[in-house]
Write a protein that holds these residues in place. Structure first.
Motif, short mmCIF file in Angstrom:
data_model
loop_
_atom_site.label_atom_id
_atom_site.label_comp_id
_atom_site.label_asym_id
_atom_site.label_seq_id
_atom_site.Cartn_x
_atom_site.Cartn_y
_atom_site.Cartn_z
N ARG A 1 0.99 -1.17 -0.04
CA ARG A 1 0.07 -0.08 0.00
C ARG A 1 0.74 1.33 -0.09
O ARG A 1 0.33 2.27 -0.70
CB ARG A 1 -0.86 -0.03 1.28
CG ARG A 1 -2.13 -0.89 1.13
CD ARG A 1 -2.85 -1.09 2.14
NE ARG A 1 -3.23 0.11 2.79
CZ ARG A 1 -4.35 0.27 3.75
NH1 ARG A 1 -4.81 -0.64 4.19
NH2 ARG A 1 -4.71 1.36 4.21
N SER B 1 2.14 1.55 -3.29
CA SER B 1 1.18 2.13 -4.60
C SER B 1 0.68 3.53 -4.15
O SER B 1 0.55 4.03 -5.36
CB SER B 1 -0.14 0.94 -3.94
OG SER B 1 -1.02 1.53 -4.80
N SER B 2 0.84 3.94 -3.08
CA SER B 2 0.58 5.50 -2.80
C SER B 2 1.65 6.28 -3.37
O SER B 2 1.32 7.38 -3.90
CB SER B 2 0.00 5.81 -1.38
OG SER B 2 1.19 5.67 -0.67
N GLU C 1 1.49 6.38 -7.16
CA GLU C 1 0.25 7.17 -7.25
C GLU C 1 0.26 8.87 -7.00
O GLU C 1 -0.24 9.73 -7.70
CB GLU C 1 -0.91 6.89 -6.32
CG GLU C 1 -2.38 7.43 -6.84
CD GLU C 1 -3.40 7.03 -6.13
OE1 GLU C 1 -4.54 7.49 -6.22
OE2 GLU C 1 -3.44 5.71 -5.41
N LEU D 1 -2.21 11.76 -0.15
CA LEU D 1 -1.41 10.78 -0.36
C LEU D 1 -0.28 10.55 0.32
O LEU D 1 0.31 9.59 0.54
CB LEU D 1 -1.27 10.80 -1.69
CG LEU D 1 -2.20 10.31 -2.80
CD1 LEU D 1 -1.81 10.20 -4.20
CD2 LEU D 1 -2.66 8.71 -2.44
N ILE E 1 -1.05 9.14 3.72
CA ILE E 1 -1.35 7.78 3.56
C ILE E 1 -0.07 7.12 3.46
O ILE E 1 -0.05 5.91 4.20
CB ILE E 1 -2.45 7.51 2.35
CG1 ILE E 1 -3.75 8.12 2.58
CG2 ILE E 1 -2.54 6.11 1.96
CD1 ILE E 1 -4.82 8.05 1.54
N PHE E 2 0.67 7.49 2.67
CA PHE E 2 2.10 6.92 2.50
C PHE E 2 2.64 6.72 3.82
O PHE E 2 3.41 5.59 4.14
CB PHE E 2 2.95 7.54 1.38
CG PHE E 2 4.47 7.21 1.24
CD1 PHE E 2 4.63 5.79 0.87
CD2 PHE E 2 5.29 7.99 1.74
CE1 PHE E 2 6.03 5.62 0.55
CE2 PHE E 2 6.69 7.57 1.69
CZ PHE E 2 7.05 6.33 1.25
N ASP F 1 1.14 4.19 5.93
CA ASP F 1 1.16 2.83 5.60
C ASP F 1 2.68 2.34 5.85
O ASP F 1 2.87 1.26 6.39
CB ASP F 1 0.89 2.59 4.40
CG ASP F 1 -0.46 2.47 4.17
OD1 ASP F 1 -1.34 2.40 4.89
OD2 ASP F 1 -1.12 2.73 3.01
#
Length: 87
Positions: free
Chosen positions: A22, A25-26, A29, A41, A44-45, A48
């Motif tokens: 994850r 992925s972020s 992105e 993001l 979130i990064f 995670d």
């Protein structure tokens, strides 16, 4: 019972990988989003990646501490046991 224990251990080992995936992925992105969404993001990064790191550290600690304690008591017991000599 051994089958359930092996299955549980396999699933627990996947948890850090999920958070690593994850985080990557972020991070990927982040390249294609607008400036407004980048702050979310990045958060979130970071979340995670932190969860991945802490989960991995705790799993390693949970493996090494009992091993070290066991080795300590085994070596202590071996030193305190007198060696019998046969004359």
């Amino acid at each position: 019972m051994p089958f359930a224990a092996a299955g549980f251990a396999a699933v627990v080992a996947l948890v850090p990988g999920l958070f690593a995936f994850r985080a990557v992925s972020s991070l990927i992105e982040l390249i294609s989003v607008s400036a407004d969404a980048k702050a979310d993001l990045v958060q979130i990064f970071a979340s995670d990646l932190t969860t991945f790191f802490l989960t991995t550290v705790v799993m390693v600690t949970g493996l090494l501490v009992p091993l070290a304690v066991t080795q300590f008591f085994v070596s202590r017991r071996a030193r305190s046991t007198p060696v019998s000599s046969s004359d």
